[in-house]
Design a protein around this motif. Structure first.
Motif, PDB file in Angstrom:
ATOM      1  N   ILE A 152      53.862 -14.765 -15.654  1.00 29.50           N
ATOM      2  CA  ILE A 152      53.040 -15.117 -14.669  1.00 29.50           C
ATOM      3  C   ILE A 152      51.674 -14.584 -15.256  1.00 29.50           C
ATOM      4  O   ILE A 152      51.370 -13.612 -15.734  1.00 29.50           O
ATOM      5  CB  ILE A 152      53.324 -14.092 -13.600  1.00 29.50           C
ATOM      6  CG1 ILE A 152      54.673 -14.686 -12.858  1.00 29.50           C
ATOM      7  CG2 ILE A 152      52.289 -14.307 -12.375  1.00 29.50           C
ATOM      8  CD1 ILE A 152      54.724 -15.957 -12.396  1.00 29.50           C
ATOM      9  N   SER A 153      50.672 -15.600 -15.131  1.00 30.66           N
ATOM     10  CA  SER A 153      49.130 -15.410 -15.330  1.00 30.66           C
ATOM     11  C   SER A 153      48.465 -15.439 -14.174  1.00 30.66           C
ATOM     12  O   SER A 153      48.387 -16.614 -13.447  1.00 30.66           O
ATOM     13  CB  SER A 153      48.732 -16.324 -16.246  1.00 30.66           C
ATOM     14  OG  SER A 153      49.611 -16.221 -17.561  1.00 30.66           O
ATOM     15  N   LEU A 154      47.673 -14.387 -13.863  1.00 28.70           N
ATOM     16  CA  LEU A 154      46.950 -14.447 -12.393  1.00 28.70           C
ATOM     17  C   LEU A 154      45.819 -13.406 -12.426  1.00 28.70           C
ATOM     18  O   LEU A 154      46.311 -12.182 -12.991  1.00 28.70           O
ATOM     19  CB  LEU A 154      47.940 -13.976 -11.266  1.00 28.70           C
ATOM     20  CG  LEU A 154      47.257 -14.097  -9.778  1.00 28.70           C
ATOM     21  CD1 LEU A 154      47.013 -15.706  -9.501  1.00 28.70           C
ATOM     22  CD2 LEU A 154      48.443 -13.813  -8.643  1.00 28.70           C
ATOM     23  N   PHE A 155      44.575 -13.631 -12.226  1.00 35.33           N
ATOM     24  CA  PHE A 155      43.566 -12.684 -12.018  1.00 35.33           C
ATOM     25  C   PHE A 155      42.981 -12.895 -10.683  1.00 35.33           C
ATOM     26  O   PHE A 155      42.301 -13.765 -10.426  1.00 35.33           O
ATOM     27  CB  PHE A 155      42.670 -12.809 -13.173  1.00 35.33           C
ATOM     28  CG  PHE A 155      41.366 -11.809 -13.128  1.00 35.33           C
ATOM     29  CD1 PHE A 155      41.462 -10.490 -13.138  1.00 35.33           C
ATOM     30  CD2 PHE A 155      40.263 -12.389 -12.894  1.00 35.33           C
ATOM     31  CE1 PHE A 155      40.472  -9.679 -13.247  1.00 35.33           C
ATOM     32  CE2 PHE A 155      39.042 -11.730 -12.676  1.00 35.33           C
ATOM     33  CZ  PHE A 155      39.152 -10.211 -12.754  1.00 35.33           C
ATOM     34  N   ILE A 156      42.895 -11.675  -9.981  1.00 41.07           N
ATOM     35  CA  ILE A 156      42.433 -11.814  -8.539  1.00 41.07           C
ATOM     36  C   ILE A 156      41.634 -10.237  -8.489  1.00 41.07           C
ATOM     37  O   ILE A 156      42.381  -9.394  -8.530  1.00 41.07           O
ATOM     38  CB  ILE A 156      43.374 -12.166  -7.545  1.00 41.07           C
ATOM     39  CG1 ILE A 156      44.121 -13.396  -7.667  1.00 41.07           C
ATOM     40  CG2 ILE A 156      42.500 -12.298  -6.254  1.00 41.07           C
ATOM     41  CD1 ILE A 156      45.063 -13.748  -6.790  1.00 41.07           C
ATOM     42  N   GLN A 157      40.403 -10.431  -7.898  1.00 42.97           N
ATOM     43  CA  GLN A 157      39.611  -9.251  -7.825  1.00 42.97           C
ATOM     44  C   GLN A 157      39.308  -8.791  -6.374  1.00 42.97           C
ATOM     45  O   GLN A 157      38.590  -9.807  -5.580  1.00 42.97           O
ATOM     46  CB  GLN A 157      38.510  -9.162  -8.650  1.00 42.97           C
ATOM     47  CG  GLN A 157      37.769  -7.740  -8.606  1.00 42.97           C
ATOM     48  CD  GLN A 157      36.507  -7.791  -9.599  1.00 42.97           C
ATOM     49  OE1 GLN A 157      36.279  -9.049 -10.176  1.00 42.97           O
ATOM     50  NE2 GLN A 157      36.079  -6.778  -9.717  1.00 42.97           N
ATOM     51  N   ASP A 158      39.917  -7.617  -5.982  1.00 40.90           N
ATOM     52  CA  ASP A 158      39.549  -7.290  -4.199  1.00 40.90           C
ATOM     53  C   ASP A 158      39.669  -8.498  -3.371  1.00 40.90           C
ATOM     54  O   ASP A 158      38.861  -8.698  -2.498  1.00 40.90           O
ATOM     55  CB  ASP A 158      38.104  -6.753  -4.419  1.00 40.90           C
ATOM     56  CG  ASP A 158      37.629  -6.021  -3.145  1.00 40.90           C
ATOM     57  OD1 ASP A 158      38.824  -5.221  -2.834  1.00 40.90           O
ATOM     58  OD2 ASP A 158      36.682  -5.852  -2.549  1.00 40.90           O
ATOM     59  N   GLN A 159      41.131  -8.892  -3.449  1.00 44.65           N
ATOM     60  CA  GLN A 159      41.445  -9.795  -2.279  1.00 44.65           C
ATOM     61  C   GLN A 159      42.773  -9.268  -1.449  1.00 44.65           C
ATOM     62  O   GLN A 159      43.628  -8.416  -2.125  1.00 44.65           O
ATOM     63  CB  GLN A 159      41.692 -11.145  -3.016  1.00 44.65           C
ATOM     64  CG  GLN A 159      40.492 -11.741  -3.579  1.00 44.65           C
ATOM     65  CD  GLN A 159      39.543 -12.092  -2.368  1.00 44.65           C
ATOM     66  OE1 GLN A 159      39.858 -12.526  -1.221  1.00 44.65           O
ATOM     67  NE2 GLN A 159      38.226 -11.845  -2.925  1.00 44.65           N
ATOM     68  N   PRO A 160      43.094  -9.662  -0.402  1.00 40.69           N
ATOM     69  CA  PRO A 160      44.308  -9.279   0.484  1.00 40.69           C
ATOM     70  C   PRO A 160      45.399  -9.635  -0.456  1.00 40.69           C
ATOM     71  O   PRO A 160      45.551 -10.678  -0.945  1.00 40.69           O
ATOM     72  CB  PRO A 160      44.221 -10.124   1.825  1.00 40.69           C
ATOM     73  CG  PRO A 160      42.611 -10.272   1.888  1.00 40.69           C
ATOM     74  CD  PRO A 160      42.141 -10.710   0.415  1.00 40.69           C
ATOM     75  N   LEU A 161      46.383  -8.744  -0.094  1.00 43.77           N
ATOM     76  CA  LEU A 161      47.802  -8.919  -0.774  1.00 43.77           C
ATOM     77  C   LEU A 161      48.330 -10.334  -0.396  1.00 43.77           C
ATOM     78  O   LEU A 161      48.979 -10.867  -1.191  1.00 43.77           O
ATOM     79  CB  LEU A 161      48.697  -7.796  -0.483  1.00 43.77           C
ATOM     80  CG  LEU A 161      50.347  -8.045  -0.652  1.00 43.77           C
ATOM     81  CD1 LEU A 161      50.324  -7.981  -2.507  1.00 43.77           C
ATOM     82  CD2 LEU A 161      51.007  -7.090  -0.185  1.00 43.77           C
ATOM     83  N   GLN A 162      48.226 -10.801   0.853  1.00 43.60           N
ATOM     84  CA  GLN A 162      48.705 -12.067   1.311  1.00 43.60           C
ATOM     85  C   GLN A 162      48.185 -13.273   0.421  1.00 43.60           C
ATOM     86  O   GLN A 162      48.929 -14.172   0.159  1.00 43.60           O
ATOM     87  CB  GLN A 162      48.525 -12.185   2.787  1.00 43.60           C
ATOM     88  CG  GLN A 162      47.260 -12.091   3.242  1.00 43.60           C
ATOM     89  CD  GLN A 162      47.088 -12.236   4.921  1.00 43.60           C
ATOM     90  OE1 GLN A 162      47.544 -12.985   5.383  1.00 43.60           O
ATOM     91  NE2 GLN A 162      46.301 -11.525   5.356  1.00 43.60           N
ATOM     92  N   LEU A 163      46.953 -13.148   0.181  1.00 48.46           N
ATOM     93  CA  LEU A 163      46.438 -14.097  -0.764  1.00 48.46           C
ATOM     94  C   LEU A 163      46.939 -14.042  -2.099  1.00 48.46           C
ATOM     95  O   LEU A 163      47.346 -15.162  -2.726  1.00 48.46           O
ATOM     96  CB  LEU A 163      44.769 -13.983  -0.946  1.00 48.46           C
ATOM     97  CG  LEU A 163      43.926 -15.065  -1.702  1.00 48.46           C
ATOM     98  CD1 LEU A 163      44.415 -16.456  -1.426  1.00 48.46           C
ATOM     99  CD2 LEU A 163      42.773 -14.744  -1.765  1.00 48.46           C
ATOM    100  N   VAL A 164      47.147 -12.751  -2.601  1.00 50.94           N
ATOM    101  CA  VAL A 164      47.534 -12.704  -3.941  1.00 50.94           C
ATOM    102  C   VAL A 164      49.089 -13.153  -3.976  1.00 50.94           C
ATOM    103  O   VAL A 164      49.467 -13.928  -4.889  1.00 50.94           O
ATOM    104  CB  VAL A 164      47.566 -11.106  -4.203  1.00 50.94           C
ATOM    105  CG1 VAL A 164      48.460 -10.934  -5.869  1.00 50.94           C
ATOM    106  CG2 VAL A 164      46.301 -10.960  -4.503  1.00 50.94           C
ATOM    107  N   LEU A 165      49.816 -13.087  -2.939  1.00 53.93           N
ATOM    108  CA  LEU A 165      51.153 -13.555  -2.963  1.00 53.93           C
ATOM    109  C   LEU A 165      51.256 -15.162  -2.797  1.00 53.93           C
ATOM    110  O   LEU A 165      52.101 -15.641  -3.442  1.00 53.93           O
ATOM    111  CB  LEU A 165      51.888 -13.176  -1.836  1.00 53.93           C
ATOM    112  CG  LEU A 165      52.438 -11.406  -1.603  1.00 53.93           C
ATOM    113  CD1 LEU A 165      52.673 -10.910  -0.119  1.00 53.93           C
ATOM    114  CD2 LEU A 165      53.206 -11.009  -2.693  1.00 53.93           C
ATOM    115  N   LYS A 166      50.368 -15.560  -2.126  1.00 50.27           N
ATOM    116  CA  LYS A 166      50.235 -17.053  -2.070  1.00 50.27           C
ATOM    117  C   LYS A 166      49.811 -17.773  -3.493  1.00 50.27           C
ATOM    118  O   LYS A 166      50.744 -18.654  -3.803  1.00 50.27           O
ATOM    119  CB  LYS A 166      48.941 -17.478  -0.898  1.00 50.27           C
ATOM    120  CG  LYS A 166      49.034 -19.007  -0.784  1.00 50.27           C
ATOM    121  CD  LYS A 166      47.927 -19.270   0.126  1.00 50.27           C
ATOM    122  CE  LYS A 166      47.450 -20.734   0.179  1.00 50.27           C
ATOM    123  NZ  LYS A 166      46.662 -21.085   1.236  1.00 50.27           N
TER     124      LYS A 166
END
Length: 490
Positions: free
Chosen positions: A238-252
């Protein structure tokens, strides 16, 4: 705002609802069963034949934990390895999930009937929003029979418990009340709103999930059996970079490329396959938003068009919305859909609080129309129309509040379509009927004039007045509406 959910424990013996703290790490199913029997005092019977046919052995490894949580959650989570359970007296039966065991229980619906719910509407809500595919009406084995205040229901253990939760939610609904959810589910839903920062670069899926659980301090797990069936392994990169966002968006974003999804069930946030995302049922108290069947239907249509449109049954999906009574809305949807429904309702409430009172638009306003007709006809029509069309809507001494009036004024003469025997054009005197009436009544007047002009089914000359379909002067009457669409002040 409360209750948030109807806890499954309401329909269970006290020893199964008691809280415990325990850790199982690759513990054999046999040892887990032994622990359950010791803690609950129940005799636990495992159907060896059913288990063997499903490939489940007593040595099956189980990894689970309780942190001051109800014991029954361990039993519910056994579904992840293909096991269902039910209790009878002081015995707990374990069977393979692929062979559901159904039995009959009765439910007293007196409280719901006292609240104005009708038996047929209760049955319909249950069959539509609780495991809809499992009922006889949809090709399954479950059935409902109503006898007075008592409902006899034949179903599996899980469905029975969900039905009990639905009944409890209908009796006491909150703003959003899930019908079958322990308090741990509520904590996890709130957790999905928490902002986090993640950076994964070809990181194994199992490590990604462990990292999310550590970051959020939540019970987040992989549903390995379901994922393996669709070709996803623990080591899937898995490759994913997200900064300061809700967990539900990360899961999506985490799930979408890999055809995975997530769900909250039995106090766990599961990363699973799209095929294993179950619909959940929630009851919404919307008495402040809809009080009639028409308003309920309008709210249902708004939800289905504005929240995951393709996911609703009316659009070819599996989600459903049912109103067993105006003001009580039952929604069957996945977790993301339920969140969107709740958000839409809150936005609607806020909009209503901030909106200004406005007059209702009159859908049948009083209008003035001008009908130009040969005088010989208009004279008779001025007398006949109030007798032929909605007599009660015309202004009279006895009906002084009626809107309908007729006034006749002379107009310029015109010619008919035909000619006299001498070859000269036939000149006819015309008048204008000035009629003030409701819009819908004007439609009836226009239809009557057409019948007077040509009769029923006659298309050629009338009374020897020449060709042209019997139409005076190229048209029996002409309407020159001078719109008066403002609301009647009568």
């Amino acid at each position: 705002d409360t209750p948030y959910s109807i806890d499954p424990a309401i329909s269970l013996p006290q020893s199964l609802a008691a809280t415990e703290t325990v850790q199982f790490q690759e513990t054999s199913l046999k040892d887990v069963i032994s622990w359950l029997g010791e803690k609950t005092g129940f005799h636990i019977v495992m159907d060896d034949r059913s288990m063997a046919s499903a490939g489940i052995l007593s040595s099956e490894p189980v990894t689970d934990a309780l942190d001051n949580e109800p014991i029954y959650l361990i039993l519910d989570r056994l579904e992840a390895i293909g096991i269902q359970w039910r209790w009878e007296g002081k015995v707990i039966h374990l069977d393979a999930l692929k062979d559901p065991i159904i039995f009959t229980r009765q439910y007293n619906l007196g409280k719901l009937l006292d609240l104005g719910f009708k038996p047929d509407d209760i049955s319909y809500a249950i069959e539509s929003c609780v495991a809809s595919e499992s009922w006889e009406t949809n090709g399954g084995d479950g059935s409902i029979v109503m006898l007075g205040d008592v409902m006899f229901l034949r179903q599996s253990n899980t469905v029975h418990r969900r039905v009990a939760g639905l009944i409890g939610a209908l009796i006491q609904p909150g703003r959003q009340t899930f019908v079958f959810a322990p308090s741990q589910n509520e904590e996890l839903r709130k957790l999905t709103e928490k902002n986090i920062t993640v950076e994964f670069n070809d990181t194994p899926l199992s490590e990604v999930v462990a990292s999310l659980a550590k970051l959020t301090e939540g019970n987040i797990r992989l549903d390995l059996k379901a994922l393996e069936k669709v070709g996803i392994r623990k080591r899937t990169p898995i490759s994913l970079f997200i900064q300061d966002q809700p967990l539900q968006l990360v899961l999506k974003l985490l799930c979408a490329p890999e055809k995975m999804d997530w769900k909250i069930e039995d106090g766990v946030l599961w990363i699973t396959s799209t095929q294993k995302v179950n619909l959940v049922t929630a009851v919404y108290d919307v008495r402040d938003l809809c009080r009639t069947e028409e308003e309920s239907e309008a709210l249902s249509e708004a939800i289905a068009s504005q929240t995951l449109p393709d996911s609703w049954m009316i659009n070819g999906g599996s989600g459903d919305i049912v109103f067993p009574k105006p003001g009580s809305m039952v929604v069957c949807q996945n977790d993301q859909g339920q969140s969107q429904v709740f958000e839409l309702l809150e936005i609607y409430r806020e909009a209503l609080r901030n909106s200004k009172p406005r007059d209702q638009v009159d859908e049948n306003p009083v209008e003035t129309h001008y009908y130009r007709i040969p005088t010989i006809v208009s004279t008779a029509l001025a007398i006949a129309l109030p007798e032929l069309i909605e007599p009660e809507t015309w202004l009279t001494a006895e009906n002084s509040d009626a809107p309908g009036t007729i006034r006749t004024l002379p107009s310029w003469s015109g010619t008919l379509g035909g000619k006299s025997k001498t070859g000269e054009a036939i000149v006819v005197d015309y008048s204008v009927l000035i009629i003030e009436q409701r819009r819908k009544t004007h439609l009836k007047i226009a239809a009557l004039l057409k019948k007077i002009e040509a009769g029923d089914g006659f298309q050629n000359g009338v009374n020897g007045l020449g060709g042209g379909g019997g139409k005076f002067g190229g048209g029996f009457f002409q309407v020159a509406p001078k719109s008066r669409i403002e609301k009647s002040k009568r």
